[in-house]
Scaffold this active site. Structure first.
Site, PDB file in Angstrom:
ATOM      1  N   ARG A  99      33.344  47.765  16.461  1.00 33.05           N
ATOM      2  CA  ARG A  99      34.458  46.879  16.080  1.00 33.05           C
ATOM      3  C   ARG A  99      34.054  45.904  14.975  1.00 33.05           C
ATOM      4  O   ARG A  99      33.029  45.237  15.057  1.00 33.05           O
ATOM      5  CB  ARG A  99      34.906  46.114  17.322  1.00 33.05           C
ATOM      6  CG  ARG A  99      36.063  45.174  17.064  1.00 33.05           C
ATOM      7  CD  ARG A  99      36.838  44.896  18.304  1.00 33.05           C
ATOM      8  NE  ARG A  99      36.102  44.131  19.306  1.00 33.05           N
ATOM      9  CZ  ARG A  99      36.619  43.786  20.477  1.00 33.05           C
ATOM     10  NH1 ARG A  99      37.834  44.158  20.793  1.00 33.05           N
ATOM     11  NH2 ARG A  99      35.905  43.098  21.347  1.00 33.05           N
ATOM     12  N   ARG A 124      42.347  35.343  33.664  1.00 37.76           N
ATOM     13  CA  ARG A 124      41.087  36.075  33.838  1.00 37.76           C
ATOM     14  C   ARG A 124      40.428  35.768  35.177  1.00 37.76           C
ATOM     15  O   ARG A 124      39.431  36.395  35.526  1.00 37.76           O
ATOM     16  CB  ARG A 124      40.119  35.693  32.711  1.00 37.76           C
ATOM     17  CG  ARG A 124      40.102  36.672  31.532  1.00 37.76           C
ATOM     18  CD  ARG A 124      39.227  36.098  30.462  1.00 37.76           C
ATOM     19  NE  ARG A 124      38.563  37.068  29.636  1.00 37.76           N
ATOM     20  CZ  ARG A 124      38.956  37.390  28.399  1.00 37.76           C
ATOM     21  NH1 ARG A 124      40.028  36.871  27.890  1.00 37.76           N
ATOM     22  NH2 ARG A 124      38.258  38.246  27.690  1.00 37.76           N
ATOM     23  N   ARG A 174      32.008  40.487  15.516  1.00 33.20           N
ATOM     24  CA  ARG A 174      32.104  39.298  16.380  1.00 33.20           C
ATOM     25  C   ARG A 174      30.759  39.089  17.049  1.00 33.20           C
ATOM     26  O   ARG A 174      30.193  40.052  17.589  1.00 33.20           O
ATOM     27  CB  ARG A 174      33.162  39.549  17.463  1.00 33.20           C
ATOM     28  CG  ARG A 174      34.545  39.099  17.081  1.00 33.20           C
ATOM     29  CD  ARG A 174      35.568  39.572  18.083  1.00 33.20           C
ATOM     30  NE  ARG A 174      35.326  39.166  19.465  1.00 33.20           N
ATOM     31  CZ  ARG A 174      36.200  39.327  20.442  1.00 33.20           C
ATOM     32  NH1 ARG A 174      37.362  39.882  20.202  1.00 33.20           N
ATOM     33  NH2 ARG A 174      35.936  38.941  21.671  1.00 33.20           N
ATOM     34  N   ARG A 226      29.723  40.157  29.241  1.00 29.97           N
ATOM     35  CA  ARG A 226      31.192  40.042  29.305  1.00 29.97           C
ATOM     36  C   ARG A 226      31.767  41.097  30.244  1.00 29.97           C
ATOM     37  O   ARG A 226      32.687  40.823  31.004  1.00 29.97           O
ATOM     38  CB  ARG A 226      31.796  40.213  27.900  1.00 29.97           C
ATOM     39  CG  ARG A 226      31.562  39.008  27.007  1.00 29.97           C
ATOM     40  CD  ARG A 226      31.830  39.348  25.564  1.00 29.97           C
ATOM     41  NE  ARG A 226      33.233  39.581  25.280  1.00 29.97           N
ATOM     42  CZ  ARG A 226      33.668  40.282  24.232  1.00 29.97           C
ATOM     43  NH1 ARG A 226      32.823  40.820  23.379  1.00 29.97           N
ATOM     44  NH2 ARG A 226      34.951  40.426  24.029  1.00 29.97           N
ATOM     45  N   LYS A 274      43.497  45.933  24.634  1.00 25.74           N
ATOM     46  CA  LYS A 274      44.672  45.150  25.043  1.00 25.74           C
ATOM     47  C   LYS A 274      45.254  44.340  23.881  1.00 25.74           C
ATOM     48  O   LYS A 274      46.470  44.212  23.761  1.00 25.74           O
ATOM     49  CB  LYS A 274      44.371  44.265  26.256  1.00 25.74           C
ATOM     50  CG  LYS A 274      43.169  43.363  26.114  1.00 25.74           C
ATOM     51  CD  LYS A 274      42.846  42.701  27.442  1.00 25.74           C
ATOM     52  CE  LYS A 274      41.816  41.597  27.280  1.00 25.74           C
ATOM     53  NZ  LYS A 274      40.538  42.053  26.678  1.00 25.74           N
TER      54      LYS A 274
HETATM   55  P1  AMP Z   1      38.723  37.967  24.136  1.00 24.05           P
HETATM   56  O1  AMP Z   1      38.995  37.869  22.674  1.00 24.05           O
HETATM   57  O2  AMP Z   1      39.966  38.032  24.966  1.00 24.05           O
HETATM   58  O3  AMP Z   1      37.742  39.046  24.471  1.00 24.05           O
HETATM   59  O4  AMP Z   1      38.015  36.580  24.539  1.00 24.05           O
HETATM   60  C1  AMP Z   1      36.803  36.181  23.952  1.00 24.05           C
HETATM   61  C2  AMP Z   1      36.115  35.155  24.819  1.00 24.05           C
HETATM   62  O5  AMP Z   1      36.931  33.983  24.938  1.00 24.05           O
HETATM   63  C3  AMP Z   1      35.844  35.577  26.252  1.00 24.05           C
HETATM   64  O6  AMP Z   1      34.663  36.342  26.363  1.00 24.05           O
HETATM   65  C4  AMP Z   1      35.735  34.223  26.940  1.00 24.05           C
HETATM   66  O7  AMP Z   1      34.484  33.631  26.676  1.00 24.05           O
HETATM   67  C5  AMP Z   1      36.801  33.411  26.236  1.00 24.05           C
HETATM   68  N1  AMP Z   1      38.122  33.528  26.927  1.00 24.05           N
HETATM   69  C6  AMP Z   1      39.238  34.132  26.461  1.00 24.05           C
HETATM   70  N2  AMP Z   1      40.236  34.061  27.350  1.00 24.05           N
HETATM   71  C7  AMP Z   1      39.742  33.409  28.419  1.00 24.05           C
HETATM   72  C8  AMP Z   1      40.283  33.048  29.694  1.00 24.05           C
HETATM   73  N3  AMP Z   1      41.541  33.356  30.048  1.00 24.05           N
HETATM   74  N4  AMP Z   1      39.491  32.358  30.545  1.00 24.05           N
HETATM   75  C9  AMP Z   1      38.228  32.042  30.228  1.00 24.05           C
HETATM   76  N5  AMP Z   1      37.647  32.350  29.059  1.00 24.05           N
HETATM   77  C10 AMP Z   1      38.389  33.047  28.151  1.00 24.05           C
END
Ligand code: AMP
Length: 290
Positions: A122, A83, A155, A166, A8
């Site tokens: 990644r 989310r 990461r 996750r 995404k």
């Molecule tokens: P992402 O880069 O989108 O995979 O986000 C990495 C991490 O950030 C996620 O695994 C969550 O721990 C936190 N995170 C990102 N966006 C949200 C959200 N909308 N609500 C809660 N936690 C978030």
């Protein structure tokens, strides 16, 4: 919306370029806080490392603040937000206040096996922040000025155990409940996000174009620009394509019986004689007995 590793972020960055509107990734915002060591960053660090979600109130405050910035006035792409259903409800209220309703909600679908491959490979360059994949898209191109090579990092939350958590969290709190929340709005679009990045972009633009809302005409133009010129088939081939296809008759060799053994052959002859005798009229049978 999409599982970790569904692409995404990559696709949102492409839309950002095409539409000239910012990609707002809540994950990136949190990672920036983390790198800068802000109080929010310190709080989010543990949650992110465990594969959990930062609380809804904090996330909504982040989005409210980000959407108030000038570059979001013409539109925006939310990446990784909402989310949870509470975040989706909060977003609906916030957008009503701002007078900027959503045009589309996109759900990226990728099978779990592919997700594992994508996420385990990644890598991000710690200097230019470009994302690569050791399995599909090895590091290439320029880094920041003064650096000849990328410095790739994984990461911490892409490591297997955290990734599994996750994924579980995504299935439980996001995929079903949030898509259910938007199901009745007519905004939901599901995109098959497997395959090459370009193919997914075409599918994404196609589905945005097909839907209504302000995004459709822009997406239609963008999809038209990107589409490769299609060759017309030769007249003979076109004619053949129109002809109805008749099912070919099955050409299987007639089955052969395996030759019977001597004993079996005798037994078969006896049975044949008996049944032939039964088939004859009773009077004829009596005559032959005499
Ligand atoms: P992402 O880069 O989108 O995979 O986000 C990495 C991490 O950030 C996620 O695994 C969550 O721990 C936190 N995170 C990102 N966006 C949200 C959200 N909308 N609500 C809660 N936690 C978030």
């Amino acid at each position: 919306m999409g599982a970790p590793g569904s692409g995404k972020g990559t696709q949102a960055q492409r839309l950002e370029k095409q539409f000239g509107i910012p990609q707002i990734s809540t994950g990136d915002i949190l990672r920036k806080h983390l790198a800068e060591g802000t109080p929010l960053g310190l709080r989010a660090k543990e949650i992110m490392a465990a594969g959990g979600y930062v609380d809804d109130e904090t996330m909504l405050a982040i989005i409210r603040e980000r959407l108030s910035q000038a570059d979001a006035a013409q539109g925006f792409i939310l990446d990784g937000f909402p989310r949870t259903v509470a975040q989706a409800e909060g977003l609906t209220k916030l957008l009503a206040e701002l007078g900027t309703p959503l045009d589309a909600v996109v759900l990226f679908e990728v099978n779990n096996e592919q997700l594992v491959k994508r996420v385990s490979g990644r890598r991000t360059c710690e200097f230019c922040k470009k994302v690569f994949n050791v399995n599909f898209a090895p590091a290439s191109g320029e880094c920041v000025p003064g650096r000849t090579e990328h410095s790739l990092m994984q990461r911490p939350d892409d490591q297997e155990d955290t990734f599994k958590e996750r994924l579980r969290k995504y299935e439980e709190d996001t995929r079903k409940p949030v898509s259910h929340y938007y199901a009745y709005t007519g905004l939901m679009r599901t995109v098959d996000a497997e395959g090459a990045i370009d193919e997914v972009t075409q599918r994404l633009l196609g589905t945005l174009k097909a839907g209504g809302g302000a995004v459709a005409p822009v997406a239609a133009r963008a999809a038209k620009q990107k589409r490769a010129p299609q060759r017309r088939a030769k007249p003979a081939a076109r004619k053949a394509a129109r002809r109805p296809v008749r099912k070919a008759a099955k050409k299987t060799a007639p089955k052969r019986r395996a030759p019977a053994s001597g004993k079996k052959r005798k037994a078969t002859r006896k049975v044949k004689r008996k049944s032939a005798a039964r088939a004859r009229p009773a009077r004829a049978r009596r005559k032959s007995k005499r």
